[in-house]
Design a protein around this motif. Structure first.
Motif, short mmCIF file in Angstrom:
data_model
loop_
_atom_site.label_atom_id
_atom_site.label_comp_id
_atom_site.label_asym_id
_atom_site.label_seq_id
_atom_site.Cartn_x
_atom_site.Cartn_y
_atom_site.Cartn_z
N ARG A 175 0.81 -1.21 0.00
CA ARG A 175 0.00 0.00 0.00
C ARG A 175 0.85 1.27 0.00
O ARG A 175 0.44 2.31 -0.51
CB ARG A 175 -0.92 0.00 1.22
CG ARG A 175 -2.16 0.89 1.03
CD ARG A 175 -3.04 0.84 2.24
NE ARG A 175 -3.43 -0.51 2.59
CZ ARG A 175 -4.41 -1.17 2.02
NH1 ARG A 175 -5.11 -0.59 1.07
NH2 ARG A 175 -4.73 -2.38 2.41
N THR A 176 2.05 1.20 0.53
CA THR A 176 2.90 2.41 0.56
C THR A 176 3.29 2.88 -0.82
O THR A 176 3.71 4.03 -1.01
CB THR A 176 4.16 2.13 1.39
OG1 THR A 176 4.85 1.00 0.83
CG2 THR A 176 3.81 1.84 2.84
N LEU A 177 3.16 1.96 -1.82
CA LEU A 177 3.48 2.37 -3.19
C LEU A 177 2.52 3.46 -3.69
O LEU A 177 2.83 4.18 -4.65
CB LEU A 177 3.44 1.15 -4.13
CG LEU A 177 4.59 0.14 -3.95
CD1 LEU A 177 4.35 -1.07 -4.84
CD2 LEU A 177 5.91 0.80 -4.30
N TRP A 178 1.31 3.51 -3.08
CA TRP A 178 0.41 4.61 -3.44
C TRP A 178 1.13 5.94 -3.20
O TRP A 178 1.02 6.87 -4.02
CB TRP A 178 -0.84 4.55 -2.56
CG TRP A 178 -1.90 3.60 -3.02
CD1 TRP A 178 -2.00 2.31 -2.72
CD2 TRP A 178 -3.01 3.92 -3.85
NE1 TRP A 178 -3.11 1.75 -3.31
CE2 TRP A 178 -3.76 2.73 -4.01
CE3 TRP A 178 -3.47 5.10 -4.48
CZ2 TRP A 178 -4.93 2.67 -4.77
CZ3 TRP A 178 -4.63 5.03 -5.23
CH2 TRP A 178 -5.35 3.82 -5.38
N TRP A 179 1.79 6.08 -2.10
CA TRP A 179 2.33 7.37 -1.69
C TRP A 179 3.75 7.60 -2.18
O TRP A 179 4.12 8.72 -2.54
CB TRP A 179 2.30 7.49 -0.16
CG TRP A 179 1.02 6.91 0.40
CD1 TRP A 179 0.85 5.73 1.01
CD2 TRP A 179 -0.25 7.53 0.33
NE1 TRP A 179 -0.45 5.54 1.36
CE2 TRP A 179 -1.18 6.66 0.95
CE3 TRP A 179 -0.73 8.77 -0.18
CZ2 TRP A 179 -2.52 6.94 1.08
CZ3 TRP A 179 -2.07 9.05 -0.03
CH2 TRP A 179 -2.96 8.13 0.58
N LYS A 180 4.51 6.53 -2.19
CA LYS A 180 5.91 6.71 -2.57
C LYS A 180 6.14 6.62 -4.07
O LYS A 180 7.15 7.13 -4.57
CB LYS A 180 6.76 5.64 -1.89
CG LYS A 180 6.82 5.79 -0.37
CD LYS A 180 7.73 4.74 0.23
CE LYS A 180 7.81 4.90 1.73
NZ LYS A 180 8.71 3.90 2.36
N LYS A 181 5.22 5.99 -4.80
CA LYS A 181 5.42 5.80 -6.22
C LYS A 181 4.30 6.41 -7.05
O LYS A 181 4.55 7.28 -7.90
CB LYS A 181 5.54 4.29 -6.53
CG LYS A 181 5.63 3.95 -8.01
CD LYS A 181 6.92 4.48 -8.65
CE LYS A 181 7.00 4.08 -10.11
NZ LYS A 181 8.20 4.63 -10.76
N LEU A 182 3.06 6.00 -6.82
CA LEU A 182 1.98 6.37 -7.72
C LEU A 182 1.63 7.86 -7.62
O LEU A 182 1.56 8.56 -8.64
CB LEU A 182 0.74 5.52 -7.40
CG LEU A 182 -0.49 5.79 -8.27
CD1 LEU A 182 -0.16 5.62 -9.74
CD2 LEU A 182 -1.63 4.86 -7.86
#
Length: 975
Positions: free
Chosen positions: A895-902
């Protein structure tokens, strides 16, 4: 029980032109006959039906007491007597002796011959003298190796045959005394030796042992002290006091005993080995395996040892493995390999035949109508002489050897008459004054003399029966030769000629349908089989004639078992198969109307036809014979009719005839479904589509699947190794493809068809080449995946399906038929069981420019957990799919990819603008809305503190395309 037939196994008869009355004679090899009289041995050449021709003559040291010829080494061994002393000699290279006065070389056994003397030994007959510490009583030559075994009072001495190499071009035959077998409590009168098997016989006892070498230790064994057994062990029920009596007033008798296998070691006869061989190449024997001990009870009615209870004619008969007549071996091995071994010995009124290889068992007992004097056993016959008759009995050696070669010989493929079958006497031929007999090849040698009292006795009859110590074998000096004797050579006729006579004789029992017909034809079959077992002695023409007779005999036996209603009727099947007859030829032979004109078909024939049709033979019966088969089963086994009609061999059956017989069947249970499907198939052949549809509608699809499982040939047939779809399968492909796929899947579940066969079936059915995959086959694979067949390798099935999907996507090739399943039925690539790494190399031809190609690539990378690469790919090629993708895949630890990547990537792309700016902005809106979902507030707080949220809002404001603006509320102010 001995059955008597009046056949003619004996053919031509010759007189041997010997000058003096024979005292001993023996034959062997291809053409050798030796006759000993006085101090001379005459050798004769016996070839075919020509006159017996003198070959040579040579003098002996003294009167010959015993003769033995060895084909291996081509030598003659003799026990000779001179001045009341006995000697053992071997006559080698006797064929080179041209005249009686030719020089002869005499040498001691083991004597080293020097090279300069080689020419002398090459052209001269040699006499090898073998000294013994005790007087030799009897001798025997191994028919395989040529080793010589000598019997003495308390031991047997083995001389191994070997060759002295004189030069590179020349070697001479010699012997080595390699083993002494010490034997207590039995004095041999006759012995027989064959490849390590030793049989010895006294007046009332027979002992068979096997000499074994130890494969684990190649070390020689020193002399083992003799084991003197307690005499109490050999006399059951006799007290110690009785054994100590040594008076002429008592007769001590022992009970008859038969001990088989390891139990024979309890006989009380001690057997120990003393190895004396010096040559490392000589076979060393270290152990003794006891096989048989048999003791007979004497006739004590006259209180003396009567001639009526003396044993005679001890013989070991080997059968070699050279290829059975039903084997596929093109070339038979020239080296003889022992397959089975038989031992024969006889009392005056009864003979015993044992099999002694692998297991020891009594095979046959021969009851003689008169007192026998001597007997010889051959692979085909047992020849017995009485005072005035030559009798010929059948033997079971070939039947036993066939089972040794193949213990599962009685199957649906091949069969052999049983060993337990009653023996029979083929002929009782009158000869006046028979005295002795021997046999070699197809020659029987008979000595006759009109005066019965002139024959030499084997020993003086003892007055009483006590223990054997001190018992010696004594030879009675024959009287002066008198007129009235003859030495005959009687040739047995060829096996094929005697076989034909047996077949003609069996025709007298044919109409009566009795077991006698089977018995005689079985005898004829075994006669031919025995002759084929020794095919090395046959000419090519003889062998071909025997093979033809063998097949013919199988056909006759098949006819017998198909006619008779017995428990062995099933043997009609293997015998017909071995005969080479086609099914049409068997049916032509099977016309046997009853006396009232009606027809009855026994279960043997029905069993054969049923199995033959079930095996999908590449033979199509004519319309007439097919109708005959249907009639047979309608009368005998009507429930089998649907199966019979589905056989490829019944292709030419008239469909109207088939439908008439099917309509007469009483249908119930599963038979009803099977009959329905068979009627539907026959209706197609008739062109009656309406009846076909009505039959197919009479049962639900699942019951129809059960019917196809009961009879797969309704859909799939094989002809000449090729898979052929039936007309019914072609019809279902066009009208009910779902039923067709479900039926093939049912066949696979029930092991009625293999995976490769099913694939080939659908390719042939759809008219596709081997590289093209029809949609029906893909439907089958998908059905296999859903059904989870246990014999299907899941990864292989995944590979086949995904390869096909990728090929269609890359080639933009739609299915040739409407798929039976939708995409919702399968989650193939997304499933956890699929190894996605195995399919990555096949994705290269699949372009990401298409929606389908992009989806497959993204799904595969996602399974490999390459989420960042997937986000970049979707942002670049399909921004509108990024939010649904993130909602589905970026969960929990991702889920952190929402904030760190997407989210950062979307903000960056919105600022950059471009053609896809609007799509990026919409995705950013969806992303921001996702942030305000209650369950993500904690993540949102941590990200907002870093300034990312403010940046996102500024981006939205600058674009002026969004309707949402951040409101300053008490809740938002806290961020």
């Amino acid at each position: 029980m001995v059955q008597l037939y009046n056949l003619h196994p004996f053919g031509s008869q010759q007189v041997v032109p010997c000058k003096l009355e024979p005292e001993r004679f023996c034959g062997g090899g291809r053409d050798a006959l030796f006759v000993a009289a006085g101090c001379k041995v005459e050798a004769f050449a016996v070839a075919g039906q020509e006159l017996c021709q003198p070959r040579c003559a040579f003098s002996t040291l003294g009167r010959v007491l015993c003769l033995a010829y060895s084909e291996a080494g081509d030598y003659l061994a003799a026990i000779e007597e001179k001045n009341k002393a006995t000697f053992l000699r071997a006559y080698v290279n006797w064929r080179s002796k041209r005249t009686e006065n030719c020089r002869v070389c005499i040498r001691m056994v083991g004597h080293k011959v020097e090279a300069p003397l080689s020419d002398t030994f090459r052209d001269q007959m040699s006499i090898i003298e073998m000294p013994l510490s005790e007087a030799p009583l009897c001798i025997s030559c191994c028919p395989v190796k040529g080793d010589l075994l000598v019997g003495c009072t308390n031991k047997l001495v083995l001389f191994s045959l070997k060759y002295q190499i004189i030069s590179e071009e020349f070697s001479i035959l010699d012997f080595e005394r390699s083993l002494i077998i010490h034997i207590d409590n039995i004095v041999p009168v006759e012995i027989s030796f064959c490849v390590g098997y030793v049989a010895l016989m006294s007046d009332l006892e027979v002992l068979i042992v096997k000499l074994e070498s130890d494969p684990k230790t190649g070390e020689s064994v020193n002399y083992q002290p003799l084991k003197i057994n307690n005499p109490m062990k050999r006399t059951e029920g006799v007290s110690n006091e009785t054994l100590q009596l040594d008076s002429d007033d008592f007769v001590i008798c022992q009970k008859p005993v038969e001990l088989l296998g390891e139990k024979s070691s309890q006989s009380g006869v001690s057997v120990t080995l003393e190895s004396t061989g010096l040559d490392d190449k000589t076979i060393k024997y270290y152990h003794v395996q006891h096989l048989l001990y048999k003791r007979f009870a004497p006739d004590i009615s006259s209180l003396v040892l009567s001639d009526d209870i003396k044993l005679h004619s001890l013989q070991l008969l080997p059968i070699y493995q050279i290829g059975s007549p039903t084997s596929d071996r093109k070339k038979l091995s020239q080296e003889k390999e022992l397959l089975s071994l038989f031992c024969f010995f006889s009392l005056p009124h009864v003979g015993y035949l044992y099999m002694v290889v692998k297991s020891v068992e009594l095979m046959s007992v021969y009851q003689y109508p008169e007192k026998s004097q001597q007997a010889v056993l051959t692979p085909q016959f047992l020849h017995v002489i009485t005072s005035n008759n030559l009798q010929c009995f059948t033997v079971r050696c070939s039947a036993a050897a066939a089972r040794e070669e193949d213990p599962y010989v009685d199957t649906t493929l091949k069969a052999c008459p049983p060993v337990s079958m009653d023996v029979c006497a083929l002929r009782i031929q009158l000869f006046i004054g028979l005295k002795a007999i021997c046999h070699f090849k197809n020659h029987i040698i008979l000595l006759t003399k009109a005066d019965p009292e002139a024959i030499p006795e084997r020993r003086e009859p003892p007055k009483r029966l006590l223990s054997r110590k001190g018992t010696n074998v004594k030879f009675k000096t024959p009287p002066v030769a008198e007129a009235g004797w003859n030495l005959y050579i009687v040739d047995t006729i060829s096996p094929v000629q005697l076989y034909k006579e047996m077949v003609d004789y069996s025709n007298t029992y044919k109409t009566a349908k009795t077991q006698s017909c089977i018995h005689l034809l079985s005898e004829a079959h075994l006669l031919v089989r025995a002759a084929l077992m020794d095919a090395s002695q046959l000419e090519p023409g003889e062998k071909a004639e025997l093979l033809e007779a063998f097949k013919e005999s199988c056909g006759h036996l098949g006819d017998c078992y198909s006619r008779l209603d017995t428990q062995y009727s099933h043997l009609a099947l293997p015998y017909y198969k071995m005969s080479g007859l086609s099914m049409a030829e068997v049916l032509t032979r099977a016309d046997w109307p009853l006396e009232d004109g009606s027809q009855k078909y026994e279960r043997g024939l029905i069993f054969y036809i049923n199995h033959s049709l079930d095996e999908n033979l590449d033979e199509e019966l004519s319309e007439e014979l097919a109708a005959k088969v249907v009639q047979m089963f309608h009368m005998a086994e009507p429930k089998q009719l649907p199966h019979i009609l589905c056989s490829p061999s019944m292709k030419n059956i008239n469909p109207v005839t088939a439908m008439n017989y099917l309509s007469k069947l009483d249908t119930s249970g599963f038979l009803s479904i099977l009959v329905t499907l068979t009627k539907a198939a026959v209706a197609l052949k008739m062109g009656d589509l309406d009846r076909h549809r009505n039959e197919m509608k009479s049962h639900p699809e699942m019951k129809l699947v059960c019917g196809f499982i009961l009879e797969p040939r309704l859909l799939i047939q094989q002809r000449r190794g090729q898979i052929i779809p039936t007309e019914l399968a072609v019809q279902l492909k066009d009208t009910q493809p779902g039923l067709l796929v479900a039926s093939v899947l049912g066949l696979q579940k029930n092991n009625k068809i293999g995976i490769e066969e099913a694939d080939s079936f659908f390719k042939v059915l759809c008219g596709k080449d081997k590289d093209t995959i029809p949609q029906l086959l893909v439907d089958l694979w998908e059905a296999q995946l859903v059904a989870g067949l246990p014999d299907v390798v899941l990864q292989e099935l995944f590979f086949k399906l995904t390869s096909q999907y990728i090929w269609r996507l890359s080639k933009m090739q739609p299915p040739d038929t409407i798929p039976l399943r939708t995409s919702e039925d399968l989650s193939l690539i997304c499933g956890p069981s699929f190894d996605i790494a195995s399919i990555i190399p096949f994705l290269e031809p699949l372009s990401e420019d298409t929606i389908a190609g992009l989806s497959v690539h993204v799904l595969c990378r996602t399974r490999l957990k390459e989420y960042e690469q997937c986000i970049d790919t979707l942002l670049e090629r399909c921004p509108e799919a990024i939010i649904p993708y993130a909602n589905h895949e970026l969960k929990e630890e991702n889920r952190t990819l929402w904030w760190k990547k997407l989210l950062p990537e979307l903000c960056h792309r919105v600022k950059c603008g471009g053609e896809k700016g609007q799509l990026y902005l919409s995705s950013l809106k969806g992303n921001i809305l996702y942030l305000f979902e209650g369950r993500h507030l904690n993540n949102f707080r941590s990200i907002a503190k870093g300034g990312l949220f403010v940046s996102s809002c500024s981006t939205l404001e600058e674009t002026r395309t969004g309707v949402w603006r951040p409101e300053r509320s008490s809740r938002s102010a806290t961020y």
